[in-house]
Design an enzyme around this catalytic site. Structure first.
Site, PDB file in Angstrom:
ATOM      1  N   ALA A   1      54.644 -38.525  71.746  1.00 26.28           N
ATOM      2  CA  ALA A   1      54.484 -39.093  73.094  1.00 26.28           C
ATOM      3  C   ALA A   1      55.801 -39.014  73.843  1.00 26.28           C
ATOM      4  CB  ALA A   1      54.002 -40.537  73.009  1.00 26.28           C
TER       5      ALA A   1
ATOM      6  N   ASP B   1      70.444 -25.947  76.460  1.00 22.43           N
ATOM      7  CA  ASP B   1      69.741 -26.596  75.350  1.00 22.43           C
ATOM      8  C   ASP B   1      70.410 -26.378  74.001  1.00 22.43           C
ATOM      9  OD1 ASP B   1      67.840 -27.419  77.140  1.00 22.43           O
ATOM     10  OD2 ASP B   1      66.134 -26.494  76.128  1.00 22.43           O
TER      11      ASP B   1
ATOM     12  N   HIS C   1      61.511 -45.196 108.608  1.00 21.40           N
ATOM     13  CA  HIS C   1      60.281 -45.962 108.421  1.00 21.40           C
ATOM     14  C   HIS C   1      59.122 -45.228 109.091  1.00 21.40           C
ATOM     15  CE1 HIS C   1      57.592 -49.377 108.037  1.00 21.40           C
ATOM     16  NE2 HIS C   1      57.264 -49.202 109.306  1.00 21.40           N
TER      17      HIS C   1
ATOM     18  N   GLY D   1      59.361 -32.191  69.976  1.00 23.59           N
ATOM     19  CA  GLY D   1      60.755 -31.946  70.343  1.00 23.59           C
ATOM     20  C   GLY D   1      61.123 -30.478  70.216  1.00 23.59           C
ATOM     21  N   ARG D   2      62.382 -30.196  70.544  1.00 21.22           N
ATOM     22  CA  ARG D   2      62.855 -28.817  70.526  1.00 21.22           C
ATOM     23  C   ARG D   2      64.168 -28.738  69.760  1.00 21.22           C
ATOM     24  NH1 ARG D   2      60.217 -25.489  73.800  1.00 21.22           N
ATOM     25  NH2 ARG D   2      61.997 -24.139  74.143  1.00 21.22           N
TER      26      ARG D   2
ATOM     27  N   LYS E   1      54.418 -27.738  85.466  1.00 18.90           N
ATOM     28  CA  LYS E   1      54.270 -28.408  86.770  1.00 18.90           C
ATOM     29  C   LYS E   1      53.137 -27.792  87.583  1.00 18.90           C
ATOM     30  CE  LYS E   1      56.658 -30.471  85.006  1.00 18.90           C
ATOM     31  NZ  LYS E   1      57.505 -30.455  83.807  1.00 18.90           N
TER      32      LYS E   1
HETATM   33  P1  FAD Z   1      66.122 -21.443  77.704  1.00 17.14           P
HETATM   34  O1  FAD Z   1      65.380 -21.735  78.945  1.00 17.14           O
HETATM   35  O2  FAD Z   1      65.460 -21.715  76.400  1.00 17.14           O
HETATM   36  O3  FAD Z   1      66.586 -19.948  77.790  1.00 17.14           O
HETATM   37  C1  FAD Z   1      67.273 -19.297  76.783  1.00 17.14           C
HETATM   38  C2  FAD Z   1      67.041 -17.812  76.908  1.00 17.14           C
HETATM   39  O4  FAD Z   1      67.901 -17.146  76.001  1.00 17.14           O
HETATM   40  C3  FAD Z   1      65.623 -17.373  76.544  1.00 17.14           C
HETATM   41  O5  FAD Z   1      65.122 -16.537  77.545  1.00 17.14           O
HETATM   42  C4  FAD Z   1      65.799 -16.630  75.217  1.00 17.14           C
HETATM   43  O6  FAD Z   1      64.871 -15.571  75.045  1.00 17.14           O
HETATM   44  C5  FAD Z   1      67.214 -16.094  75.366  1.00 17.14           C
HETATM   45  N1  FAD Z   1      67.894 -15.828  74.106  1.00 17.14           N
HETATM   46  C6  FAD Z   1      68.005 -16.643  73.024  1.00 17.14           C
HETATM   47  N2  FAD Z   1      68.766 -16.081  72.079  1.00 17.14           N
HETATM   48  C7  FAD Z   1      69.125 -14.878  72.567  1.00 17.14           C
HETATM   49  C8  FAD Z   1      69.914 -13.823  72.064  1.00 17.14           C
HETATM   50  N3  FAD Z   1      70.501 -13.893  70.865  1.00 17.14           N
HETATM   51  N4  FAD Z   1      70.068 -12.711  72.811  1.00 17.14           N
HETATM   52  C9  FAD Z   1      69.479 -12.603  74.038  1.00 17.14           C
HETATM   53  N5  FAD Z   1      68.739 -13.572  74.565  1.00 17.14           N
HETATM   54  C10 FAD Z   1      68.575 -14.698  73.846  1.00 17.14           C
HETATM   55  N6  FAD Z   1      63.311 -29.326  81.867  1.00 17.14           N
HETATM   56  C11 FAD Z   1      63.460 -29.886  83.087  1.00 17.14           C
HETATM   57  O7  FAD Z   1      64.589 -30.075  83.535  1.00 17.14           O
HETATM   58  N7  FAD Z   1      62.369 -30.242  83.849  1.00 17.14           N
HETATM   59  C12 FAD Z   1      61.099 -30.059  83.401  1.00 17.14           C
HETATM   60  O8  FAD Z   1      60.150 -30.371  84.100  1.00 17.14           O
HETATM   61  C13 FAD Z   1      60.917 -29.477  82.126  1.00 17.14           C
HETATM   62  N8  FAD Z   1      59.665 -29.266  81.646  1.00 17.14           N
HETATM   63  C14 FAD Z   1      59.508 -28.649  80.451  1.00 17.14           C
HETATM   64  C15 FAD Z   1      58.217 -28.430  79.987  1.00 17.14           C
HETATM   65  C16 FAD Z   1      58.015 -27.811  78.770  1.00 17.14           C
HETATM   66  C17 FAD Z   1      56.610 -27.560  78.294  1.00 17.14           C
HETATM   67  C18 FAD Z   1      59.146 -27.373  78.006  1.00 17.14           C
HETATM   68  C19 FAD Z   1      58.963 -26.669  76.713  1.00 17.14           C
HETATM   69  C20 FAD Z   1      60.427 -27.591  78.453  1.00 17.14           C
HETATM   70  C21 FAD Z   1      60.633 -28.237  79.674  1.00 17.14           C
HETATM   71  N9  FAD Z   1      61.909 -28.501  80.162  1.00 17.14           N
HETATM   72  C22 FAD Z   1      62.066 -29.113  81.383  1.00 17.14           C
HETATM   73  C23 FAD Z   1      63.128 -28.134  79.413  1.00 17.14           C
HETATM   74  C24 FAD Z   1      63.744 -26.846  79.973  1.00 17.14           C
HETATM   75  O9  FAD Z   1      62.781 -25.825  79.926  1.00 17.14           O
HETATM   76  C25 FAD Z   1      64.969 -26.482  79.166  1.00 17.14           C
HETATM   77  O10 FAD Z   1      65.868 -27.566  79.143  1.00 17.14           O
HETATM   78  C26 FAD Z   1      65.680 -25.283  79.783  1.00 17.14           C
HETATM   79  O11 FAD Z   1      64.834 -24.162  79.819  1.00 17.14           O
HETATM   80  C27 FAD Z   1      66.946 -24.950  79.004  1.00 17.14           C
HETATM   81  O12 FAD Z   1      67.576 -23.863  79.576  1.00 17.14           O
HETATM   82  P2  FAD Z   1      68.489 -22.878  78.727  1.00 17.14           P
HETATM   83  O13 FAD Z   1      68.947 -21.828  79.695  1.00 17.14           O
HETATM   84  O14 FAD Z   1      69.496 -23.639  77.980  1.00 17.14           O
HETATM   85  O15 FAD Z   1      67.524 -22.237  77.624  1.00 17.14           O
HETATM   86  P1  AMP Z   2      60.454 -35.316  72.830  1.00 16.15           P
HETATM   87  O1  AMP Z   2      61.645 -35.047  71.953  1.00 16.15           O
HETATM   88  O2  AMP Z   2      60.734 -36.102  74.080  1.00 16.15           O
HETATM   89  O3  AMP Z   2      59.685 -34.062  73.143  1.00 16.15           O
HETATM   90  O4  AMP Z   2      59.480 -36.235  71.981  1.00 16.15           O
HETATM   91  C1  AMP Z   2      58.920 -35.852  70.754  1.00 16.15           C
HETATM   92  C2  AMP Z   2      58.278 -37.091  70.096  1.00 16.15           C
HETATM   93  O5  AMP Z   2      57.535 -36.687  68.931  1.00 16.15           O
HETATM   94  C3  AMP Z   2      59.285 -38.124  69.618  1.00 16.15           C
HETATM   95  O6  AMP Z   2      59.027 -39.342  70.282  1.00 16.15           O
HETATM   96  C4  AMP Z   2      59.034 -38.232  68.106  1.00 16.15           C
HETATM   97  O7  AMP Z   2      59.141 -39.568  67.644  1.00 16.15           O
HETATM   98  C5  AMP Z   2      57.603 -37.744  67.952  1.00 16.15           C
HETATM   99  N1  AMP Z   2      57.269 -37.232  66.606  1.00 16.15           N
HETATM  100  C6  AMP Z   2      58.023 -36.425  65.822  1.00 16.15           C
HETATM  101  N2  AMP Z   2      57.379 -36.143  64.630  1.00 16.15           N
HETATM  102  C7  AMP Z   2      56.183 -36.795  64.674  1.00 16.15           C
HETATM  103  C8  AMP Z   2      55.044 -36.922  63.783  1.00 16.15           C
HETATM  104  N3  AMP Z   2      54.994 -36.306  62.569  1.00 16.15           N
HETATM  105  N4  AMP Z   2      53.976 -37.677  64.173  1.00 16.15           N
HETATM  106  C9  AMP Z   2      53.985 -38.296  65.370  1.00 16.15           C
HETATM  107  N5  AMP Z   2      55.026 -38.219  66.254  1.00 16.15           N
HETATM  108  C10 AMP Z   2      56.107 -37.487  65.924  1.00 16.15           C
END
Ligand code: FAD
Ligand code: AMP
Length: 478
Positions: A188, A319, A451, A278-279, A58
């Protein structure tokens, strides 16, 4: 320090650190385990969100949006020439924001009395938690309750293995410090579109390859269609039905990206390639064989609606469990579980989780899409209001997009609100409150909106559901 806690949280992302703070506020003796350390061995708190996710992305989106707005400021009569961006300064500013926020969590832990345990946490039977430090040494703790909040990591795909400085995941993408002339993005989705937007605004030729043939399949189709049209105008070249099949690094400088689409095999050459496909949950090594906690084949921890695993007193959030991978969803689950442990009975309302894509215009929605509702056979009525008819949006020179309200034909209850527009990420909160309070369309219609505000578009869209929007011709046939 005693080795026994009321609660041990594993992971200090927005799920884990929020849960730990809430639990400590409720009087529980709480520890939070985090394995992430920086180059100097100091703990890194805040997880993906603060370090390589929501916040840094952001920061870059905001900087580049300001840059673009300045370039177009002459619409307001502001004369500008030669607006330039110092990309290194932009990245340094982002890093400073991240540092402030992550440092802030350490302060919050201290203020609330949360004990930080540095190392990788592993859950054993009997709610015993082993913490393995970076040097391999381990310490053992016990707790009455454990919250697993280990988050997620980027998915890597065999056709595009990460290559230093050239083929990047989201962390690498956030550290690009020179505008690439040609940028490729695989995926995308939210991250691909946000990162693509950052660099397109700075002049990169951006090509986004998406394997699916539907653009933003999870969004309301009208919103996705409008967004696709607007992104095209912004010169984001989004190729649908285009699956990346391979990559080749040429002379250590550029990347040939091979893909197949409806016409067959193709390739493009780019200066950087971002893999945003994706993740996946980060649950490897988190559980010992005797922990009793179970996962599905993709590594997501099984939990019920209130985030209980099968083991009494062990919960999992964020997550690494089912549901959308969003920071606010992780945090709300963390608060719910801390409250449950402290004896309160609370629930997360999974029907009112806001989704946002922070492009410009932004996409935001809560509740079900028109397509989902029609598939379910629901009888619905819809109302739409364009920002082009909003006086405040005109004043802001930001008139793209619309708000769409979907309600139940029989009960008038709001079932979904979807929007694409300049500040949709802020407007959506109103929609979430309406849905959280189980509002009817009439409730929104009878609410007084100030407004002139962009928010009036939400009001007008609700009025439009019954053909009563004032600033738009929308009379329903009788
Ligand atoms: P995480 O944030 O992944 O945190 C998990 C933590 O656990 C990490 O610090 C890790 O090191 C630690 N950990 C893992 N395993 C262990 C272990 N065994 N022992 C000790 N520590 C451990 N979400 C939004 O809502 N809005 C957004 O705008 C947004 N933008 C994003 C942009 C990007 C580029 C990305 C990659 C993600 C974005 N997300 C966004 C998603 C968001 O970041 C995640 O959904 C969120 O961080 C999940 O939180 P969490 O606490 O479940 O896990
Ligand atoms: P998100 O899960 O929102 O981050 O989106 C990831 C996107 O990547 C999804 O829409 C998938 O369909 C796309 N994707 C996954 N694998 C491939 C690939 N090999 N080539 C192009 N797109 C992909």
């Amino acid at each position: 320090m005693s080795d026994k806690f009321d609660l041990i949280v594993i992971g200090a992302g927005p799920g884990g650190y929020v849960a730990a703070i809430r639990a400590a506020q409720l009087g529980l003796k709480t520890a939070c385990v985090e394995k992430w350390i920086d180059g100097k061995g100091a703990p890194v708190l805040g997880g993906t969100c603060l370090n390589v996710g929501c916040i840094p992305s952001k920061a870059l989106l905001e900087s580049t949006h300001q840059f673009e707005k300045t370039q177009h400021a002459n619409a307001h009569g502001i004369q500008t020439s030669d607006v330039t961006m110092d990309v290194k300064q932009m990245v340094a500013r982002k890093d400073k924001i991240v540092k402030n926020l992550t440092g802030g969590i350490a302060g919050l832990f201290k203020a609330n009395g949360v004990t930080l345990l540095q190392g990788a946490g592993k859950l054993h039977a009997g709610k015993k938690v082993e913490v393995i430090a970076a040097d391999g040494s381990s310490s053992n703790y016990e707790a009455d309750n454990v919250i697993l909040a280990s988050g997620s990591v980027p998915v890597e795909i065999p056709p595009a293995p990460l290559t230093d400085g050239l083929i990047l995941d989201n962390a690498g993408a956030l550290d690009i410090d020179e505008t690439p002339q040609r940028l490729g993005v695989i995926g995308a989705g939210v991250i691909g579109l946000e990162m693509g937007s950052v660099w397109a605004r700075l002049g990169s030729e951006v090509t986004i390859l998406e394997a699916m043939d539907t653009f933003l399949a999870g969004a309301d189709a009208e919103v996705a269609k409008e967004a696709a049209k607007l992104f095209k105008k912004q010169k984001l070249d989004i190729r649908l039905n285009a699956r990346c099949t391979g990559t080749e690094v040429i002379d250590g400088k550029e990347v040939k990206v091979k893909f197949t689409d409806a016409e067959g095999d193709k390739e493009i050459v780019v200066d950087k390639l971002i893999v945003a496909v994706g993740r996946k949950p980060q649950t490897q090594g988190l559980l010992s064989d005797d922990s009793g906690v179970t996962m599905d084949e993709r590594g997501f921890i099984f939990v019920d609606e209130q985030c209980r695993t099968g083991v009494p007193g062990v919960f999992a959030i964020g997550d690494s469990v089912r549901g959308p991978m969003l920071a606010h969803k992780a945090s709300e689950e963390g608060i719910m579980v801390a409250d449950l442990i402290a004896g309160h009975n609370v629930q997360v309302n999974y029907d009112a989780v806001p989704n946002i894509i922070y492009t410009h215009p932004e996409l935001a929605w809560v509740g079900k899409t028109e397509e989902q509702l029609k598939t379910e056979g629901a009888k619905i009525k819809t109302g739409k209001f364009p920002f082009a008819a909003s006086g405040r949006a005109m004043a802001a020179n930001d008139t793209d997009g619309f708000v769409k309200v979907i309600s139940c034909e029989e009960t008038d209850r709001i079932l979904g609100i979807h929007m694409v527009g300049g500040i949709a990420s802020e407007l959506i909160a109103q929609a979430v409150i309406a849905m959280e309070f189980c509002s009817s369309t009439e409730d929104l219609q009878l609410t007084m909106f100030a407004h002139p505000t962009v928010s009036e578009a939400v009001h007008e869209a609700a009025l439009a559901v019954d053909g009563h929007a004032i600033h738009m011709a929308n009379r329903k046939k009788r």
